[in-house]
Write a protein that holds these residues in place. Sequence first.
Motif, PDB file in Angstrom:
ATOM      1  N   HIS A 184       7.573  -0.910  -9.984  1.00 28.93           N
ATOM      2  CA  HIS A 184       6.712  -0.138  -9.089  1.00 28.93           C
ATOM      3  C   HIS A 184       7.561   0.309  -7.897  1.00 28.93           C
ATOM      4  O   HIS A 184       7.826  -0.466  -6.973  1.00 28.93           O
ATOM      5  CB  HIS A 184       5.530  -0.993  -8.608  1.00 28.93           C
ATOM      6  N   ARG A 185       7.992   1.547  -7.931  1.00 26.08           N
ATOM      7  CA  ARG A 185       8.806   2.054  -6.828  1.00 26.08           C
ATOM      8  C   ARG A 185       7.941   2.238  -5.587  1.00 26.08           C
ATOM      9  O   ARG A 185       6.756   2.571  -5.675  1.00 26.08           O
ATOM     10  CB  ARG A 185       9.486   3.356  -7.223  1.00 26.08           C
ATOM     11  N   ASN A 186       8.547   2.021  -4.459  1.00 23.19           N
ATOM     12  CA  ASN A 186       7.779   1.983  -3.211  1.00 23.19           C
ATOM     13  C   ASN A 186       7.309   3.342  -2.719  1.00 23.19           C
ATOM     14  O   ASN A 186       6.460   3.402  -1.821  1.00 23.19           O
ATOM     15  CB  ASN A 186       8.612   1.295  -2.131  1.00 23.19           C
ATOM     16  N   HIS A 187       7.828   4.428  -3.302  1.00 24.27           N
ATOM     17  CA  HIS A 187       7.307   5.732  -2.896  1.00 24.27           C
ATOM     18  C   HIS A 187       5.982   6.045  -3.588  1.00 24.27           C
ATOM     19  O   HIS A 187       5.328   7.042  -3.279  1.00 24.27           O
ATOM     20  CB  HIS A 187       8.326   6.853  -3.187  1.00 24.27           C
ATOM     21  N   GLY A 188       5.573   5.184  -4.518  1.00 23.45           N
ATOM     22  CA  GLY A 188       4.316   5.398  -5.214  1.00 23.45           C
ATOM     23  C   GLY A 188       3.136   4.779  -4.475  1.00 23.45           C
ATOM     24  O   GLY A 188       3.272   4.193  -3.396  1.00 23.45           O
ATOM     25  N   THR A 189       1.980   4.866  -5.101  1.00 24.10           N
ATOM     26  CA  THR A 189       0.754   4.332  -4.509  1.00 24.10           C
ATOM     27  C   THR A 189       0.861   2.826  -4.305  1.00 24.10           C
ATOM     28  O   THR A 189       1.258   2.093  -5.207  1.00 24.10           O
ATOM     29  CB  THR A 189      -0.438   4.640  -5.424  1.00 24.10           C
ATOM     30  N   GLY A 190       0.518   2.366  -3.110  1.00 23.59           N
ATOM     31  CA  GLY A 190       0.516   0.948  -2.816  1.00 23.59           C
ATOM     32  C   GLY A 190       1.872   0.359  -2.522  1.00 23.59           C
ATOM     33  O   GLY A 190       2.004  -0.858  -2.374  1.00 23.59           O
TER      34      GLY A 190
ATOM     35  N   ARG B 217       5.031  -8.288   4.521  1.00 25.13           N
ATOM     36  CA  ARG B 217       4.922  -7.026   3.781  1.00 25.13           C
ATOM     37  C   ARG B 217       3.795  -7.131   2.760  1.00 25.13           C
ATOM     38  O   ARG B 217       3.455  -8.220   2.302  1.00 25.13           O
ATOM     39  CB  ARG B 217       6.238  -6.732   3.055  1.00 25.13           C
ATOM     40  N   ARG B 218       3.256  -5.974   2.396  1.00 27.21           N
ATOM     41  CA  ARG B 218       2.163  -5.926   1.432  1.00 27.21           C
ATOM     42  C   ARG B 218       2.500  -4.950   0.321  1.00 27.21           C
ATOM     43  O   ARG B 218       3.171  -3.952   0.541  1.00 27.21           O
ATOM     44  CB  ARG B 218       0.859  -5.513   2.121  1.00 27.21           C
ATOM     45  N   ALA B 219       2.011  -5.276  -0.862  1.00 26.95           N
ATOM     46  CA  ALA B 219       2.178  -4.389  -2.015  1.00 26.95           C
ATOM     47  C   ALA B 219       0.904  -4.423  -2.828  1.00 26.95           C
ATOM     48  O   ALA B 219       0.349  -5.501  -3.094  1.00 26.95           O
ATOM     49  CB  ALA B 219       3.363  -4.840  -2.864  1.00 26.95           C
ATOM     50  N   HIS B 220       0.426  -3.251  -3.200  1.00 21.02           N
ATOM     51  CA  HIS B 220      -0.809  -3.145  -3.975  1.00 21.02           C
ATOM     52  C   HIS B 220      -0.553  -2.237  -5.170  1.00 21.02           C
ATOM     53  O   HIS B 220      -0.977  -1.067  -5.195  1.00 21.02           O
ATOM     54  CB  HIS B 220      -1.946  -2.603  -3.108  1.00 21.02           C
ATOM     55  N   PRO B 221       0.158  -2.730  -6.185  1.00 17.99           N
ATOM     56  CA  PRO B 221       0.530  -1.878  -7.315  1.00 17.99           C
ATOM     57  C   PRO B 221      -0.659  -1.480  -8.172  1.00 17.99           C
ATOM     58  O   PRO B 221      -1.612  -2.265  -8.352  1.00 17.99           O
ATOM     59  CB  PRO B 221       1.505  -2.752  -8.099  1.00 17.99           C
ATOM     60  N   ASP B 222      -0.593  -0.273  -8.691  1.00 16.10           N
ATOM     61  CA  ASP B 222      -1.598   0.217  -9.635  1.00 16.10           C
ATOM     62  C   ASP B 222      -1.212  -0.307 -11.023  1.00 16.10           C
ATOM     63  O   ASP B 222      -0.138   0.010 -11.546  1.00 16.10           O
ATOM     64  CB  ASP B 222      -1.608   1.740  -9.621  1.00 16.10           C
ATOM     65  N   LEU B 223      -2.088  -1.102 -11.628  1.00 17.43           N
ATOM     66  CA  LEU B 223      -1.772  -1.753 -12.903  1.00 17.43           C
ATOM     67  C   LEU B 223      -2.517  -1.129 -14.080  1.00 17.43           C
ATOM     68  O   LEU B 223      -2.677  -1.755 -15.139  1.00 17.43           O
ATOM     69  CB  LEU B 223      -2.119  -3.243 -12.804  1.00 17.43           C
ATOM     70  N   ALA B 224      -2.914   0.119 -13.938  1.00 21.19           N
ATOM     71  CA  ALA B 224      -3.724   0.763 -14.973  1.00 21.19           C
ATOM     72  C   ALA B 224      -2.965   0.957 -16.280  1.00 21.19           C
ATOM     73  O   ALA B 224      -3.585   1.137 -17.333  1.00 21.19           O
ATOM     74  CB  ALA B 224      -4.228   2.112 -14.464  1.00 21.19           C
ATOM     75  N   TYR B 225      -1.646   0.932 -16.248  1.00 24.79           N
ATOM     76  CA  TYR B 225      -0.838   1.167 -17.452  1.00 24.79           C
ATOM     77  C   TYR B 225      -0.807  -0.024 -18.401  1.00 24.79           C
ATOM     78  O   TYR B 225      -0.361   0.088 -19.559  1.00 24.79           O
ATOM     79  CB  TYR B 225       0.592   1.505 -17.058  1.00 24.79           C
TER      80      TYR B 225
END
Length: 529
Positions: free
Chosen positions: A442-448, A479-487
């Motif tokens: 999950h690259r940081n330029h993406g959502t979350g 720091r916070r991370a909220h990855p999109d796990l829809a895949y």
Amino acid sequence: MVVSPRWVQRGPVIAEVCARKVDARIGKGGFRSGTIAALTRRLEELPADVVYLLPFFKPGFMDLHSGEDVRKGALGSVYAVQDFFQIDPELVSPLAEVDLAALVAQGLVRPGEVEDLAALAGWSAAEAEAALGREALVQLVGRAELRGLTRRAHALGKKVIFDLVLMQSSRDCPLIAEHPEWYLLDENGAPRIHQIAWLVYSDVALFDLVYNRPLQEYLLEIAPYWIEQCQLDGVRIDASQTIDRPFLKKIKNRIQASDPQALVLGETLCPLHEARDLPVDMVYALLVDFHRDVEHAGPLIDFIEETNRAFAPGTMALAYFENHDSPRASAVWRERFEELLRRDEAARARWDSALTMALLKNLQAAVIDCSVGSAAGCNMARGLELGSEWGEETRTDFENENLLDFAQAGRPPHAALVRAYGQLLQLQRVWPEIVDGEVYFHRNHGTGGDPDDRVLVYVRYTTAGALLFLHNFDPVAVRRAHPDLAYLPQPPAHRTKVFDTYAALELEADSATAAGALLPLQTQVWRLY
């Protein structure tokens, strides 16, 4: 590249060990080398599946042509080999301390090594030395103690491999006089020294290896000899990228003819494209500099994805953050964090110990090394150097008399890191996703993502299970991370934290920020389904 032994595909943890430094000491007589027997006594506490021994061969120190002592440092290099079929006498227990009867009773002395095993069992060390000669007795005991090491390792479910040196010998190796045609010679008729880039090895003589059939036949017998004699489980080939591929293929075939389950690990300190065609079971993942110097996720992700593109699916790579060629990472990190604490008020408010920060970084790197691979690309086998597990800061530096501090492993806060390494080893065995799973970064330029790119987030997943890895590289900020796990093949049914470096190192976590956030230098692993 296809991995041959099935057990290698499971990503074994490999610990590099210099036997010369295992319980070595300095006394009135100077430096007293560590021994193979000392390593055997410490095997159970080593948090690894495979013990990788640096060269244990008899070393040389002189130059046959000049008569000069050309050893590196006070002790000489373990890579300057005088005799490939003898053990370094300094690694053998002092004869006066050896119980010959016990070695015979345990079957560690082979029939045929002496004419009368019963007589050997009844002799004192002095009597055996008088009958056999000191050098022959030392080698007999050395082989017996090496067999004792592999026997104990196998009883513990571990394997033992050793460093195979193919490019050079010491400058006083008898082969120089017996077979000068086996060496590359300088304008004066003396063997050339070995030089790789800026590294100059003036204590060794460089073999003329390419297309030299008699030399190759000689070298082909080294690994099978030790595997058959002492039940070793494979080799690490020094500087394998510098050896011509047809000969490497012969070596691999010859070794695995002796033992089909033997590991052939190739050292590949070179650009990725130069390692793609190596006929070995495992290469090197060049992550050392990233662990030591990179503070953002993007460059590390870029390199891992480049590695996945460079190698065929099923490739295994040894990933580590320190070894005998590099400074101790924990020392580098501690020095940097000490400087941070001197100049940064926010860091001082958060931390009272640079050592604690360094140990967190150490454990974070270990988790990354075992988990960032991909079944569809290059999978990782985690490597450590003896001492990594307690945060040792003294370099192995096998050429000199510095000592590792084994007692540190039992003192806080180092003891907590030792326990964490043991926990991580056990968890790796029950996390099939880090062997069989794909990886999604999950690259940081993406959502979350983290706007400053200080958080490394990825998932290792199969259809049956998924693990989410979260690493905060920032030593000061939450720091916070909220990855999109829809895949994912199935939606996360529940999230269960299965590893936390703060908890593993027995550090207090701020309850006000721990939920849904990463504390400074924290790593968390979550099971998603």
